[in-house]
Design a protein around this motif. Structure first.
Motif, short mmCIF file in Angstrom:
data_model
loop_
_atom_site.label_atom_id
_atom_site.label_comp_id
_atom_site.label_asym_id
_atom_site.label_seq_id
_atom_site.Cartn_x
_atom_site.Cartn_y
_atom_site.Cartn_z
N PHE A 61 1.33 -5.80 5.89
CA PHE A 61 0.44 -6.43 4.92
C PHE A 61 1.16 -6.74 3.61
CE2 PHE A 61 -2.36 -3.95 7.74
CZ PHE A 61 -3.12 -4.99 8.24
N GLY A 62 1.84 -5.77 3.05
CA GLY A 62 2.51 -6.00 1.77
C GLY A 62 3.74 -6.87 1.86
N GLY A 63 4.30 -7.02 3.06
CA GLY A 63 5.51 -7.81 3.23
C GLY A 63 5.27 -9.16 3.86
N ASN A 85 0.81 -1.22 0.00
CA ASN A 85 0.00 0.00 0.00
C ASN A 85 0.85 1.27 0.00
OD1 ASN A 85 0.77 0.51 2.76
ND2 ASN A 85 -0.86 -0.85 3.45
N TYR A 86 2.16 1.12 0.21
CA TYR A 86 3.11 2.24 0.14
C TYR A 86 2.69 3.43 1.00
CZ TYR A 86 4.53 -0.51 -3.90
OH TYR A 86 4.92 -1.53 -4.72
N SER A 87 2.05 3.14 2.13
CA SER A 87 1.56 4.20 3.01
C SER A 87 2.72 4.88 3.73
CB SER A 87 0.58 3.62 4.03
OG SER A 87 1.20 2.57 4.77
N ARG A 108 9.62 -7.01 -1.75
CA ARG A 108 9.95 -5.63 -2.11
C ARG A 108 10.25 -5.50 -3.60
NH1 ARG A 108 14.60 -4.75 2.23
NH2 ARG A 108 15.03 -6.86 1.45
N TRP A 109 10.48 -6.62 -4.27
CA TRP A 109 10.70 -6.62 -5.71
C TRP A 109 9.39 -6.92 -6.42
CZ3 TRP A 109 15.18 -5.48 -8.34
CH2 TRP A 109 16.34 -5.37 -7.59
N THR A 116 7.54 1.19 3.10
CA THR A 116 7.46 2.61 3.42
C THR A 116 6.97 2.89 4.84
OG1 THR A 116 5.22 2.67 2.51
CG2 THR A 116 7.04 3.23 1.01
N SER A 117 6.41 1.86 5.52
CA SER A 117 5.82 2.08 6.83
C SER A 117 5.56 0.73 7.50
CB SER A 117 4.50 2.84 6.72
OG SER A 117 3.52 2.05 6.04
#
Length: 483
Positions: A166-168, A44-46, A147-148, A159-160
């Motif tokens: 969640f994204g990781g 989500n790059y928050s 991350r890729w 980013t946070s």
């Protein structure tokens, strides 16, 4: 040949057991078992924000760059399966349940179209989402790092805290076999910057509460094993895991991201992994905001019937929790947390080998090596097996190989405990530059358990002498050791 013998051994066990009492763990996964995967693996790059007073943006720090990622584009096996359909051997708590003996098959019964070979994180997520709770085999080749993206051509750091949480993370559903495939040089698959989640503590509905819902289920006289949010029947094998660097931890002393977390998971077999902080140990964070890793492999929140076998744990501080709380977790953990640790090599792991609350834990034939005198904080031994609140432990035939530690310090350093309900320890060997070689038997001064707190593992296992462990475990433990 090794795998053929193992399969024959499992078949022999099944033939010898009462056929009506042996359950394929896949059948324990009901139609109501929820998928917990949709929110994970999606970035989500928050921006970093403070959450409940924790995760201050000022504590954000990107992970140091790895010297190299070893991505792959081709399958060295040509797609030929060897060990991937193999069930877990029956020599651990994973092969048991309250209903009797269990055969953990993972995704071994997968259809041909549910066998996946993946080279990047997005392919892994897609395979999980497509197969859901169906039996599935996911073969990892090369290097996975969430991350890729775009076929491992675009890199973006987390980013946070929320972006990484969640994204990781990758959530493995029931009936999954996740295995690494060695490359042509014999190097294992590797995962970096990624947390593996097996299960999660869920409410029964979107408006429910995970604790009150479970308590009501029990109060209504229902079987806790029939509570419909369990993740079951999972095998993870032959992968080198670099525990994720937490970019935005809770505070300077407490990170959030674990390497592998079992939460409300049952009948799980984890073997031949190499787990460490890899190329990004805590020391690279400097003297401030210094804690960047949490647990390496934690078994928490009511998880049950788990075996952790033939793994290597290295260069990590908080290695393993069995149970993550005291009296406040009795509602989920009391009477659960049956875990076996066998044939593992702890080499430069700092502490929690494991730290155990509530668990009925069997440890045998593990090799524990370390140094209390080294100046390298990332590998300095601080503490070993720690029997805590209402735990019940059986330790057999370990080999302790140390520098800087005296035999008189083993009890209280390598073996310690308080507030447990049962503890037995015998048959160990201790070697050190300070003490030579000594046999270690007895309870380390702790009173042995009595009455209902004395138990025998319900499964058969071959117990090696402690002397044999010194050479046998390094020869077989860790990623890359499977043919």
């Amino acid at each position: 040949m090794k795998f053929a013998l193992t399969i024959l051994a499992a078949a022999g066990w099944l033939a010898a057991a009462n056929a009506n009492a042996v359950i394929d763990a896949a059948t324990l996964t009901g139609a109501s078992t929820p998928l917990q995967t949709a929110q994970y693996g999606v970035r989500n790059y928050s921006a970093p924000v403070t959450i409940d007073g924790l995760h201050s943006p000022a504590n954000y720090m990107a992970a140091p760059a790895l010297p190299v990622w070893r991505f792959a584009q081709a399958d060295p096996t040509g797609g030929v399966l060897t060990f991937e359909r193999q069930p877990a051997p029956p020599n651990g708590w994973h092969a048991w349940s309250r209903k009797g003996a269990v055969l953990v098959t993972g995704g071994g019964n997968a259809r041909a179209d549910r066998v996946y070979t993946v080279y990047n994180g997005q392919q892994l997520i897609a395979a999980i989402n497509q197969a859901g709770n169906e039996p599935k085999i996911i073969r990892v080749i090369g290097h996975i790092d969430l991350r890729w993206s775009q076929n491992n051509t675009v890199f973006r750091e987390y980013t946070s805290y929320r972006d990484q949480k969640f994204g990781g993370s990758i959530s493995l559903p029931s009936n999954t076999t996740l295995v690494g495939i060695n490359d042509a040089q014999g190097r294992p698959a590797r995962m970096t910057g990624t947390s593996i989640l097996i299960g999660g503590e869920l409410a029964l509905s979107a408006t429910g509460d995970e604790q009150s819902d479970f308590k009501k289920w029990i109060a209504d006289g229902k079987d806790g094993d029939d509570y419909p949010t369990w993740t079951r029947n999972v095998i993870v094998r032959n992968i080198a895991f670099d525990t994720p660097w937490d970019v935005n931890p809770e505070d300077s002393a407490n990170a959030y991201a674990d390497g592998i977390t079992l939460s409300r998971a049952q009948n799980v077999y984890i073997s031949h992994l190499s787990i460490s902080d890899g190329d990004t140990p805590d020391s690279l964070a400097g003297s401030t905001n210094k804690t960047r890793h949490d647990g390496a492999l934690d078994v928490v929140r009511g998880s049950d019937y788990v075996t952790i076998a033939s793994n290597v744990f290295n260069k990590h501080a908080k290695t393993t929790l069995v149970g993550n709380g005291d009296a406040g977790r009795a509602w989920s953990d009391e009477g659960r947390m049956h875990v076996t640790f066998s044939g593992n090599w702890y080499d430069g792991a700092n502490t929690r080998l494991p730290l155990n609350r509530y668990g009925q834990v069997h440890m045998f034939n593990n090799l524990i090596a370390g140094s209390t005198s080294t100046k390298v904080a990332d590998v300095k031994f601080e503490g070993g097996t720690d029997a805590r609140y209402r735990s019940n432990m059986l330790l057999e035939n370990h080999y302790y190989n140390f520098t800087g530690l005296k035999v008189t310090e083993v009890c209280g350093k390598a073996i310690k405990g308080k507030d447990f309900i049962g503890f037995r320890s015998s048959g160990h060997i201790f070697t050190s530059d300070k003490s030579g070689t000594s046999a270690i038997d007895g309870q380390c001064g702790y009173a042995p358990p009595t009455g209902n707190n004395v138990w025998t593992p319900p499964y058969a296992y071959a117990l090696q002498t402690a002397a044999a462990v010194l050479t046998a475990v390094p020869a077989s433990a860790g990623a890359g050791k499977l043919p």
